[in-house]
Design an enzyme around this catalytic site. Sequence first.
Site, PDB file in Angstrom:
ATOM      1  N   LYS A  45     -65.959  30.406  30.877  1.00  0.00           N
ATOM      2  CA  LYS A  45     -66.711  29.856  29.750  1.00  0.00           C
ATOM      3  C   LYS A  45     -68.058  30.559  29.617  1.00  0.00           C
ATOM      4  O   LYS A  45     -68.581  31.074  30.601  1.00  0.00           O
ATOM      5  CB  LYS A  45     -66.985  28.364  30.001  1.00  0.00           C
ATOM      6  CG  LYS A  45     -65.789  27.455  29.855  1.00  0.00           C
ATOM      7  CD  LYS A  45     -66.183  26.003  30.055  1.00  0.00           C
ATOM      8  CE  LYS A  45     -64.999  25.064  29.918  1.00  0.00           C
ATOM      9  NZ  LYS A  45     -64.379  25.066  28.593  1.00  0.00           N
ATOM     10  N   ARG A  66     -54.478  20.272  30.798  1.00  0.00           N
ATOM     11  CA  ARG A  66     -53.060  19.988  30.528  1.00  0.00           C
ATOM     12  C   ARG A  66     -52.194  20.364  31.724  1.00  0.00           C
ATOM     13  O   ARG A  66     -51.169  19.739  31.985  1.00  0.00           O
ATOM     14  CB  ARG A  66     -52.633  20.725  29.241  1.00  0.00           C
ATOM     15  CG  ARG A  66     -52.762  22.217  29.319  1.00  0.00           C
ATOM     16  CD  ARG A  66     -52.771  22.884  27.941  1.00  0.00           C
ATOM     17  NE  ARG A  66     -54.067  22.762  27.267  1.00  0.00           N
ATOM     18  CZ  ARG A  66     -54.352  23.302  26.089  1.00  0.00           C
ATOM     19  NH1 ARG A  66     -53.444  23.990  25.426  1.00  0.00           N
ATOM     20  NH2 ARG A  66     -55.544  23.144  25.562  1.00  0.00           N
TER      21      ARG A  66
HETATM   22  N1  BES Z   1     -62.778  20.878  29.427  1.00  0.00           N
HETATM   23  C1  BES Z   1     -62.455  21.676  28.314  1.00  0.00           C
HETATM   24  C2  BES Z   1     -62.559  20.932  26.993  1.00  0.00           C
HETATM   25  C3  BES Z   1     -63.915  20.453  26.592  1.00  0.00           C
HETATM   26  C4  BES Z   1     -64.669  21.163  25.691  1.00  0.00           C
HETATM   27  C5  BES Z   1     -64.404  19.254  27.055  1.00  0.00           C
HETATM   28  C6  BES Z   1     -65.889  20.706  25.280  1.00  0.00           C
HETATM   29  C7  BES Z   1     -65.638  18.796  26.645  1.00  0.00           C
HETATM   30  C8  BES Z   1     -66.373  19.511  25.751  1.00  0.00           C
HETATM   31  C9  BES Z   1     -61.034  22.215  28.426  1.00  0.00           C
HETATM   32  O1  BES Z   1     -60.559  22.383  29.703  1.00  0.00           O
HETATM   33  C10 BES Z   1     -61.029  23.538  27.752  1.00  0.00           C
HETATM   34  O2  BES Z   1     -61.734  24.396  28.203  1.00  0.00           O
HETATM   35  N2  BES Z   1     -60.257  23.686  26.683  1.00  0.00           N
HETATM   36  C11 BES Z   1     -60.202  24.896  25.963  1.00  0.00           C
HETATM   37  C12 BES Z   1     -58.769  25.144  25.597  1.00  0.00           C
HETATM   38  C13 BES Z   1     -58.526  26.513  25.020  1.00  0.00           C
HETATM   39  C14 BES Z   1     -58.699  27.582  26.093  1.00  0.00           C
HETATM   40  C15 BES Z   1     -57.128  26.561  24.462  1.00  0.00           C
HETATM   41  C16 BES Z   1     -61.054  24.715  24.697  1.00  0.00           C
HETATM   42  O3  BES Z   1     -61.088  23.612  24.155  1.00  0.00           O
HETATM   43  O4  BES Z   1     -61.718  25.654  24.312  1.00  0.00           O
HETATM   44 ZN    ZN Z   2     -61.098  24.296  30.508  1.00  0.00          ZN
END
Ligand code: BES
Ligand code: ZN
Length: 464
Positions: free
Chosen positions: A261, A335
């Site tokens: 991230k 997931r």
């Molecule tokens: N933990 C994140 C989702 C999230 C984003 C929670 C913002 C709280 C605030 C999750 O694990 C994630 O990173 N999801 C990705 C999925 C993508 C790679 C398909 C996302 O939402 O960007």
């Molecule tokens: Zn994530």
Amino acid sequence: METTLVTQSLDRVEADAVVVLLFEEETAPAELKGSSAWLDELRSSGEFTGKTGELAVQHQPQGLKAKRLAVAGGGKRDKFDAAVLRRAVGTAVRALKQKGVKKLAWWLGDANAEAAVEGAILGNFEPDRYKTSSDAKSLEAFVLVAPDSARAAFERGKILGDAQNFTRELVNEPANVMTPTLLAERAKAMAAEVGLEYEVLDEPRMRQLGMGSLLGVSQGSAEPPALIILRYKPLQAPKTSDHLGLVGKGVTFDTGGVSIKPAEGMEKMKYDMAGGAAMLGAMRAIAQLKPAIPVTALIPAVENMVGGKAQRPGDIVTSLSGKTIEVLNTDAEGRLILVDALTYAQRLGCTHLVDAATLTGAIVVALGNVNIGVFTNNDALLARVLAAAKAEGEKSWHMPLDDDYKDLLKSAFADLANIGGRWGGAISAAYFLKEFAGDTPWVHLDIAGTAWLDESKPFLAKGP
Ligand code: BES
Ligand code: ZN
Ligand code: ZN
């Protein structure tokens, strides 16, 4: 904070402040006649109109024993519900405790005692555990002035408020403290306190069972994973075979893994275990409220890290269900851990499943920070969950999950890919989970937008 219910007339109430709710376009109750000049002045000057969020304070009110009288806005009576009352009480608690009030009384009339106590307990919470000095003040006592018939609702509100603050304490812990191991320890201590069965599956056990999807996520971390299991069993044999399973995402920190991230805002990813913490809080309340059916909670707890042992994009893992998954993005880890827990929940005999997860940024794009995204494979269970949410003033929005979304998760090399492309990201994430819920009625709550407040509200501190 000590929380009590007393049945008393308003003039007898002894407190640093007593608060009365006033609606828009309504006259004050007769009990406030000693303050009628002040109230008239408030209304005619426009300082207080009864709108939600308003609060006005009078010192040494005539005819009352309380040191201060406060009036709080209840809004329009036809829009008044549990959520409005909870916020009004929370607003009064937070404003008045900062003014030095230690004992606050709320004159309830015939309103909802559950929501009132809940609002007070939630409003009094401060995220100051790690501050060696803090400006935040606390109430010592909250007194609900209400008829004795409100006692059951009052006790219920206390249980629900305390359970939510328990959850908030867990979520606020920084990730250097809140590891999967500590989450399991906190769950164990809570289970002992309220009388729940506790079990934890450690890494070797999960390997033996074949939870390759969950273990692929945790392999990059020096912190061992834990699958936390709590069981509530009703005292009397249940009349149905219903068995509720509650599954919560417990990623104690989400760096994104190798699909890392951006640095900005990454510190917030300590709240990626909020779904798991919410389910632990729910179990704490369930143990005390004692519903008629068994409830089992499963919290897959892992840390999603980068490192020499971390999973790579393109890795293929085999889930507990036997389905293979191509991990195209290591940041779509929630997931991956949830599906092994969902499969295991079914093996434990759960007939209905509800999961809560900070699953996608896409749900925040779709619904902002206001509504929970709700997905399902079963309209009957959905209707019950939405009705419960409405009764509690918990804003929730039903999202689609048609079979047409299935194609998004196609993989050239495995049964499923763990991401679905740019559009409809919250839906493809939910669809991924649905593939593992099978025929079991299931509701998925994407709480990424609602689990965390970036700024405090008048009725609630910043954070979870
Ligand atoms: N933990 C994140 C989702 C999230 C984003 C929670 C913002 C709280 C605030 C999750 O694990 C994630 O990173 N999801 C990705 C999925 C993508 C790679 C398909 C996302 O939402 O960007
Ligand atoms: Zn994530
Ligand atoms: Zn995550």
